[in-house]
Scaffold this active site. Structure first.
Site, short mmCIF file in Angstrom:
data_model
loop_
_atom_site.label_atom_id
_atom_site.label_comp_id
_atom_site.label_asym_id
_atom_site.label_seq_id
_atom_site.Cartn_x
_atom_site.Cartn_y
_atom_site.Cartn_z
N VAL A 87 -10.42 4.69 -4.55
CA VAL A 87 -9.85 5.01 -3.24
C VAL A 87 -8.93 6.22 -3.29
CG1 VAL A 87 -10.09 2.65 -2.39
CG2 VAL A 87 -7.96 3.34 -3.50
N TYR B 127 0.82 -1.21 0.00
CA TYR B 127 0.00 0.00 0.00
C TYR B 127 0.85 1.26 0.00
CZ TYR B 127 -4.59 -2.06 0.07
OH TYR B 127 -5.74 -2.73 -0.30
N HIS C 21 -15.38 2.33 -1.16
CA HIS C 21 -14.31 1.37 -0.88
C HIS C 21 -13.19 1.94 0.00
CE1 HIS C 21 -15.51 -1.05 -4.74
NE2 HIS C 21 -16.35 -1.19 -3.75
N SER D 220 -17.82 -1.03 -14.67
CA SER D 220 -18.72 -2.03 -15.20
C SER D 220 -20.06 -1.96 -14.47
CB SER D 220 -18.12 -3.43 -15.02
OG SER D 220 -19.08 -4.43 -15.24
#
Length: 266
Positions: free
Chosen positions: A116, A76, A131, A211
């Site tokens: 994010v 991360y 999210h 999507s």
């Protein structure tokens, strides 16, 4: 901007603009495609460099963090460094301008994102994150928020130390983790409630760069459709979905400025 589009697409943009200008409640859902136009790799892109032998799906889980917190934290930190210099593209800017324009006209635009990053905020939008946020951290045990610079700005990429040294919680001693929704974790209650309420009550639902098939966010378009909303998809690679009424098959950075231009001319 409209002149850059094909005649058929211009007609579709103008029709969409008329619909949006006459609607009081609009819900917009953005996904990885809009950030990709700013140079941020999508979550499912192949990892590079030191991480090319790992799959994102194998790192973004509570189990992975419990097994090897240093590995997950390092990944991360690498992702943060990768996106730290990225800036909003014309689609982010157009959405922010539209949100302000709509407020002045006593309309309502609720912006929801699966991303994010904070490019929407950088552009000036008010947005709800489904999210989580890459620049926020919390304790993996007690869930207390962690901020390295309590007096600093919330837009904390400016304050981020990209070293991979693990941090412990000052309250319980647990390891600090990114405040991201990992696989197997529930979406944040308030953000999801905001999204559901907006989708259920909107007159037009717009899906941008994501999507319309992946749940749970895909359920928002179906919820909107069930309650009578028109569904617009903006995606250079449209998804086969029967709930979509209008498909604007072009990049968001091209369509959104053109769409706002058309709305402002009405």
């Amino acid at each position: 901007m409209l002149a850059e589009l094909s005649p058929a697409l211009i007609a579709e943009v103008q029709d969409a603009a008329k619909l949006l200008a006459s609607s009081q409640r609009i819900c917009v859902l953005t996904g990885a495609g809009i950030s990709a136009e700013s140079g941020i790799p999508t979550f499912r892109d192949k990892q590079t460099g030191l991480w090319e032998n790992y799959h994102a799906e194998d790192l973004a889980t509570p189990t992975a963090f419990a097994r090897d917190p240093k590995l997950v934290w390092s990944w991360y930190q690498w992702r943060r460094e990768l996106v730290a210099d990225k800036t909003p593209n014309p689609a982010h800017v157009a959405l922010a301008q539209w949100q302000q324009h709509i407020k002045a006209n006593h309309q309502q635009l609720t912006l929801i994102t699966q991303n994010v990053d904070d490019l929407h905020e950088q552009a000036g939008s008010t947005v709800s994150h489904l999210h989580g946020n890459l620049w926020r951290n919390r304790c993996s045990q007690c869930k207390a928020p962690y901020q390295s610079n309590p007096e600093g700005s919330s837009n904390s990429e400016n304050d981020t130390d990209f070293t991979d040294t693990l941090i412990t919680c000052q309250h319980c001693g647990g390891y600090i983790r990114p405040d991201i929704v990992w696989f197997g974790e529930a979406l944040p209650v308030q953000a999801w409630q905001t999204a559901e309420d907006a989708a259920a009550s909107c007159e037009v639902f717009i899906s941008i760069g994501t999507s319309s098939l992946v749940y749970p966010a895909a359920g928002l378009a179906q919820l909107a459709k069930h309650n009578g909303a028109k569904i617009i998809e903006i995606n250079p690679n449209p998804t086969p979905n029967t709930v979509v009424d209008t498909t604007l098959a072009e990049k968001a950075g091209v369509i959104m400025p053109a769409l706002i231009q058309a709305i402002n001319k009405l």
